[in-house]
Design an enzyme around this catalytic site. Sequence first.
Site, PDB file in Angstrom:
ATOM      1  CB  SER A 184      37.727  38.822  -9.845  1.00  0.00           C
ATOM      2  OG  SER A 184      38.580  37.781  -9.437  1.00  0.00           O
ATOM      3  CG  ASP A 310      40.635  34.111 -15.767  1.00  0.00           C
ATOM      4  OD1 ASP A 310      41.674  34.224 -15.090  1.00  0.00           O
ATOM      5  OD2 ASP A 310      39.567  34.672 -15.469  1.00  0.00           O
ATOM      6  CG  HIS A 339      41.499  37.355 -13.658  1.00  0.00           C
ATOM      7  ND1 HIS A 339      40.421  36.527 -13.435  1.00  0.00           N
ATOM      8  CD2 HIS A 339      41.536  38.194 -12.581  1.00  0.00           C
ATOM      9  CE1 HIS A 339      39.837  36.829 -12.293  1.00  0.00           C
ATOM     10  NE2 HIS A 339      40.504  37.851 -11.756  1.00  0.00           N
TER      11      HIS A 339
END
Length: 380
Positions: A184, A310, A339
């Site tokens: 991320s 996502d 995610h």
Amino acid sequence: VILVLYWVYFYCVFIPRRFSLSSPQEPTLVCSKAFSAFLHKHCPVVAERFSPTPWCWGGRLQTLVCALLKSRPPLIRTADGGQISLDWVDNEASATYPESCTRPTVLILPGLTGNSQQSYVLHAISQATRRGYRCVVFNNRGVGGEELLTPVTYCAANTSDLGRVVQHVKGLYPYAPVLGAGVSLGGMLLLNYLARKGTESGMVAGLTISVPWNAHKSSDSMEEPLNWLLFNKYLTRGLCRAVIRHRKVLEKVADIDYVLKAQTIREFDERFTAVQFGYRTCTDYYHDASPDKKLPSTTVPILCLNAADDPFSPQNAFPLTIVQDLPNVALLLTAHGGHIAFLQGLFPRGESYMERLFGQFVQAVFEHPAQINKACCIKE
């Protein structure tokens, strides 16, 4: 929590325009022919049909369930007087690499408010150590349990702390190859670092999972009503809690009461992050933090895993056109996965698709360096 999960399940499964579930799909791999051939040979999971957990359909539910159900298998100083917390798993029992000085190292960069205790970090460590490698987790300032010594935290665009960490690791083990793995926001930081450093990065390869390619589009997606309720609000509170914890030192450079009124990540970045790192506006910060257009400046093999559903990283931000023209970057796209989730199986508490990909790619890089460099047109 149960009511929220049920609501999200109903929203993701019964409301969409398509009422029938599609069959498992093979991921889309966007990269050069040579890099694709290498990955298919040494990292076969890239061609594996990804079948999401049947009762966990949709990116939002994948993301939530992963956070709730997934199992969980020394400070260094900076130039400005601050300190960074690193967590090490040296793997001294490694039979494959008994000599510590040459044992390959995986440097893991967690997400926005994450640290070495996140389940995805622990699973990544498990994948790497079982193959004989060393792991180092880079905890951003203020999130690894240490105190802030200076009024400076972290952001996706500022790579100075990461550079200091790589320098520290390479100083201890100059003959051990280092692979960077970012999740991320950690992926954004890694890609920005690799682009700025080029051939001087100190790394042999990079791997990103669920990276937000464009911070503006990511924020827009996260501010959609349901995404704000399920994710944005929670993450913003986490950022504010970190500010409260370090309030005494941070109030020297920010209006903390104003910062703590932020209701979204964008508002937090406008009131705190952009100001702290000298950006005129949050828009300027987001432009600098977005790694999509910086990929052409990278010089090592990079594999990037993203899911089309996502909520943190919308599909319309994927840099498909840019990647198609690069010999060293591969973008692996699944139709589902959410995610940092990619859950599979009826009871998705164990190893997931992204973890198997992590393990296979790390091993492919460390065990076949000449082949991957040749495939990516990288000179030895």
